[in-house]
Scaffold this active site. Structure first.
Site, PDB file in Angstrom:
ATOM      1  CG  ASP A  11       3.586   4.359   0.870  1.00  0.00           C
ATOM      2  OD1 ASP A  11       3.738   3.571   1.828  1.00  0.00           O
ATOM      3  OD2 ASP A  11       4.514   4.708   0.127  1.00  0.00           O
ATOM      4  CG  ASP A 106       3.734   0.002   2.499  1.00  0.00           C
ATOM      5  OD1 ASP A 106       4.180  -0.263   1.359  1.00  0.00           O
ATOM      6  OD2 ASP A 106       4.098   0.981   3.152  1.00  0.00           O
ATOM      7  CD  GLU A 107       4.136   2.094  -2.611  1.00  0.00           C
ATOM      8  OE1 GLU A 107       4.010   2.593  -3.737  1.00  0.00           O
ATOM      9  OE2 GLU A 107       5.204   1.673  -2.156  1.00  0.00           O
TER      10      GLU A 107
HETATM   11  P1  TTP Z   1       7.907   1.723   1.922  1.00  0.00           P
HETATM   12  O1  TTP Z   1       6.481   2.122   1.774  1.00  0.00           O
HETATM   13  O2  TTP Z   1       8.883   2.111   0.876  1.00  0.00           O
HETATM   14  O3  TTP Z   1       8.470   2.299   3.291  1.00  0.00           O
HETATM   15  P2  TTP Z   1       7.757   2.452   4.677  1.00  0.00           P
HETATM   16  O4  TTP Z   1       6.320   2.097   4.625  1.00  0.00           O
HETATM   17  O5  TTP Z   1       8.553   1.685   5.701  1.00  0.00           O
HETATM   18  O6  TTP Z   1       7.941   3.977   5.003  1.00  0.00           O
HETATM   19  P3  TTP Z   1       7.183   5.239   4.371  1.00  0.00           P
HETATM   20  O7  TTP Z   1       6.212   4.718   3.369  1.00  0.00           O
HETATM   21  O8  TTP Z   1       6.531   5.914   5.551  1.00  0.00           O
HETATM   22  O9  TTP Z   1       8.261   6.079   3.767  1.00  0.00           O
HETATM   23  O10 TTP Z   1       8.015   0.162   2.097  1.00  0.00           O
HETATM   24  C1  TTP Z   1       7.038  -0.608   2.766  1.00  0.00           C
HETATM   25  C2  TTP Z   1       7.676  -1.746   3.514  1.00  0.00           C
HETATM   26  O11 TTP Z   1       8.444  -2.561   2.622  1.00  0.00           O
HETATM   27  C3  TTP Z   1       8.637  -1.303   4.580  1.00  0.00           C
HETATM   28  O12 TTP Z   1       7.987  -1.054   5.814  1.00  0.00           O
HETATM   29  C4  TTP Z   1       9.618  -2.420   4.646  1.00  0.00           C
HETATM   30  C5  TTP Z   1       9.632  -3.015   3.249  1.00  0.00           C
HETATM   31  N1  TTP Z   1      10.848  -2.606   2.530  1.00  0.00           N
HETATM   32  C6  TTP Z   1      11.957  -3.438   2.521  1.00  0.00           C
HETATM   33  O13 TTP Z   1      11.911  -4.534   3.077  1.00  0.00           O
HETATM   34  N2  TTP Z   1      13.080  -3.021   1.854  1.00  0.00           N
HETATM   35  C7  TTP Z   1      13.162  -1.817   1.218  1.00  0.00           C
HETATM   36  O14 TTP Z   1      14.230  -1.481   0.643  1.00  0.00           O
HETATM   37  C8  TTP Z   1      12.025  -0.963   1.223  1.00  0.00           C
HETATM   38  C9  TTP Z   1      12.076   0.376   0.536  1.00  0.00           C
HETATM   39  C10 TTP Z   1      10.897  -1.395   1.888  1.00  0.00           C
HETATM   40 MG    MG Z   2       5.089   2.860   3.136  1.00  0.00          MG
END
Ligand code: TTP
Ligand code: MG
Length: 369
Positions: A11, A106-107
């Protein structure tokens, strides 16, 4: 006893925001969010960790984020760039395994059970992936390593950002005891509150409830709760693209021009094919056998034949031998490459649907992406 698996969950850290900082280093260290404009009732997609200290988080109204953090810089998303970065992540992943299940840009889950790098150490593979993403893409990703998807996902969050955490098989039962139920994917505020009223805060507490009780209170999801409380999760890593075929081929240092030598090579290809097909045989069945021949002058021919229900195994050597013997005279020249393959069908659609049901977790469905 099912075979122990090695699953990695990757992630990226504050993904959109990290990409923006990478591409504009002046932003380093500043509280930053990617999202819509406050004056247009925009929403925060994500915030970097500097902004999170102020309480800014995903899905929050931009106007509220600015109240919490007045010097927050909110920039508009560049989805094409994030998609391109995501493809680059996957290119790196593919150097370790082809069993990749993307959850979002991103996951992803990676099944590295059969990966051979680092003597098969999933922890070292994850460390190498993190190192390469940093070196090649200038971004940090966190990793969780565990025997199943549920635990791998919990683990990737454990040392976030820029961290990794391994839950070895022998650590599972100890690890889940203190794990708050809120960490279970799918347990949102409502379920957590319901569980709390039943005296359940950790997976250890949850283990004390009978399966019947959980099913009564939570329906189908009760079984899932019962399992994950014990660190059990049999869901497979599912590659999103359905495979249509699988094949192995080999180019020879010296051209082969005798049928017996070709037969020997075909048998070798079949062994390799069996090994590769074995990894996906639970999800696909072969419909056709395929032989490919490339002659010394680079012309080539393929011959395929339906696999009937004669009860013969798909890898019956005699059938492949006959295919080569039939196809070779078409060119009747020395052979530089031989290939053996299968055309595939996914197993029963019903079965696939069922797997998707398991994948369906309430939290993912709510995510505001
Ligand atoms: P996440 O992996 O949930 O968040 P992140 O990568 O920004 O932060 P971290 O993993 O370090 O906690 O989501 C990945 C991307 O998806 C995020 O950068 C932006 C997008 N996203 C949205 O557009 N809306 C949302 O509600 C969420 C949770 C994520
Ligand atoms: Mg993330």
């Amino acid at each position: 006893m099912p075979r122990l698996r090695k699953i990695i969950h990757i992630d990226a850290d504050s993904f959109y925001a990290s990409v923006e900082t990478r591409d504009n280093p002046e932003l380093v260290g500043r509280p930053l969010a990617v999202g819509g404009r406050a004056d247009r009732r925009g929403v925060i997609a994500t915030a970097n960790y500097a902004a999170r200290k102020f309480g800014v988080h995903s899905a929050m109204a931009a106007s509220r984020a600015l109240k919490l953090c007045p010097h927050l810089l909110i920039i508009p998303p560049r989805f094409e760039v994030y998609r391109a970065v995501s493809a680059q992540f996957h290119e790196i992943f593919r150097d370790y395994t082809h069993l990749i299940e993307p959850l979002s840009l991103d996951e992803a889950f990676l099944d590295v059970t059969d990966s051979e790098q680092f003597q098969g150490s999933a922890t070292l593979i994850a460390a190498d992936i993190r190192r390469r993403v940093q070196a090649e893409l200038g971004l940090t990703v966190s990793a969780g390593i565990a025997p199943n998807k549920f635990l791998a996902k919990v683990a990737s969050d454990w040392q976030k950002p820029d961290g990794m955490f391994t839950i070895a098989p022998e650590q599972v039962s100890g690890f889940v005891l203190a794990l708050p139920v809120s960490k279970i994917n799918g347990v949102g505020r409502v379920t957590a509150e319901k569980l709390r009223r039943m005296g359940v805060q950790t997976c250890g507490d949850l283990q004390l409830l009978a399966l019947e009780t959980l099913v009564q209170r939570f329906g189908k999801y009760g079984q899932r709760l019962y399992d994950v409380a014990r660190g059990i999760d049999h869901r497979q890593v599912q590659t999103s693209r359905l495979r249509k075929s699988i094949s192995v081929e080999r180019t020879y240092a010296q051209d082969i021009d005798l049928m017996p030598a070709m037969i020997v090579q075909v048998d070798e290809l079949l062994l390799e094919l069996a090994k590769r097909f074995g990894k996906i045989a639970d999800r696909y069945f072969p419909t056709k056998r395929v032989i490919k021949i490339k002659y010394s002058d680079f012309t080539q021919t393929t011959l395929e034949e339906a696999i009937g229900d004669s009860g013969e195994p798909w890898n019956a050597p005699a059938v492949f031998h006959r295919l080569v013997a039939t196809a070779w005279p078409r060119g009747a020249k020395p052979v530089r490459l031989l290939g053996a393959g299968l055309r595939l069908q996914p197993r029963g659609a019903g079965e696939l649907d069922q797997m998707n049901l398991f994948e369906d977790d309430p939290l993912e469905a709510q995510a505001l992406r």
